[in-house]
Design a protein around this motif. Structure first.
Motif, PDB file in Angstrom:
ATOM      1  N   ALA A 111       5.310  -3.352   4.193  1.00 29.22           N
ATOM      2  CA  ALA A 111       5.546  -2.369   3.357  1.00 29.22           C
ATOM      3  C   ALA A 111       4.522  -1.504   3.519  1.00 29.22           C
ATOM      4  O   ALA A 111       4.567   0.420   3.884  1.00 29.22           O
ATOM      5  CB  ALA A 111       5.778  -2.608   1.695  1.00 29.22           C
ATOM      6  N   TRP A 166       7.413   6.469  -3.117  1.00 26.54           N
ATOM      7  CA  TRP A 166       8.494   5.968  -3.900  1.00 26.54           C
ATOM      8  C   TRP A 166       9.724   6.537  -3.874  1.00 26.54           C
ATOM      9  O   TRP A 166      10.769   6.563  -4.845  1.00 26.54           O
ATOM     10  CB  TRP A 166       8.110   4.468  -4.406  1.00 26.54           C
ATOM     11  N   VAL A 175      10.731   1.172   3.992  1.00 22.96           N
ATOM     12  CA  VAL A 175      10.773  -0.160   3.283  1.00 22.96           C
ATOM     13  C   VAL A 175      11.560  -1.413   3.761  1.00 22.96           C
ATOM     14  O   VAL A 175      11.140  -2.051   4.078  1.00 22.96           O
ATOM     15  CB  VAL A 175       9.710  -0.084   2.057  1.00 22.96           C
TER      16      VAL A 175
END
Length: 295
Positions: A111, A166, A175
């Motif tokens: 990630a 995000w 990711v």
């Protein structure tokens, strides 16, 4: 074009009485974009609504996408993914097993590399991954990192995207792709991909509890972004043929000290089809040897 607006309108809190209990949904809109947040108690709903009202009365702009005052996103913008991942590792370290620590480090490494502003092309890929996996995301060894790895980690800290990355679907997709693929671009084993996704889900849920993210951006349910299914079928091409088995057993028998015992153990599993616990409990008087199968 800005995504912020001062045009905030509030509606009456909706009360829904269902079989599983009563819920209270706060409804409001930001420049015509409708939003809602559901709570299990009227006190929680009133508290949340009061927070929004205070922000609106103070003249604070609201985000049209999330519906929240811009100050609510400050925590996500104020901490990088890398620093948050370090905090998570330190929090979780004493609560998980050694194997889980390894899997967590691998998932966070994937990630982290996907959430960089630019690729660390000046460093060898194997060194970057080692710096993250074996030092940054290992609480016991972080301070032991050699100077060359410290330099890599310092570069990663400077180039890590903030947590509000995000909120952008392209970063989430990046990711997910990293979790589901190996270094050469081929798909990872389905079991590994599911394990990494499960770990990252826990990490992001922690970010929500810490009020860093408003919601977990990981996809839920079936769709293109879900982890690949695990197949229970065995590829026969990966199995040993009888000649390979015989050669392997001969090699095992030649090992010092316990080689002959291990050879008998594995031979019993292969030729008799016993489970390991059955082979351990087997006695000479219980076995009938077949010359055809041993030949």
């Amino acid at each position: 074009m800005t995504n912020r607006s001062y045009k905030v309108r509030f509606r009456t809190t909706e009360v829904y009485k269902g079989k599983r209990g009563t819920t209270y949904t706060v409804r409001w809109s930001v420049d015509g974009h409708r939003h809602g947040e559901t709570f299990k108690t009227t006190a929680a709903a009133d508290s949340f609504c009061a927070t929004l009202l205070v922000a609106a009365n103070n003249g604070e702009p609201f985000d049209q996408s999330t519906g929240r005052p811009v100050s609510h996103a400050a925590s996500a913008a104020g901490i990088t993914w890398y620093d948050f991942a370090l905090q998570y590792v330190d929090m979780k370290w004493s609560r998980i097993s050694a194997n889980n620590r390894i899997s967590t480090a691998k998932a966070l490494t994937k990630a982290t590399l996907a959430l960089l502003r630019t690729e660390p092309v000046q460093y060898e890929g194997v060194d970057v991954r080692k710096a993250l996996r074996e030092y940054a995301f290992n609480k016991n060894r972080r301070d032991e990192a050699p100077p060359e790895y410290r330099a890599i980690l310092a570069w990663i800290r400077r180039h890590s995207l903030p947590m509000n990355a995000w909120e952008d679907s392209k970063h989430v997709d990046a990711v997910l792709h990293a979790l589901d693929t190996m270094l050469d671009g081929t798909p990872s084993a389905a079991s590994s991909a599911k394990r990494y996704r499960r770990i990252l889900n826990v990490v992001l849920n922690y970010a929500v509890r810490q009020n860093i993210l408003q919601s977990n951006p990981m996809p839920k349910g079936k769709g293109e972004s879900t982890a690949p299914k695990t197949s229970g079928a065995v590829d026969k091409r990966s199995l040993l043929n009888p000649h390979q088995v015989a050669a392997l057993l001969t090699w095992i028998a030649a090992r010092p000290r316990t080689g002959h015992r291990l050879m008998a153990f594995f031979a019993t599993l292969y030729y008799a089809g016993l489970r390991p616990e059955e082979a351990v409990a087997l006695r000479v008087e219980d076995a009938v040897l077949s010359g055809d199968r041993l030949g």
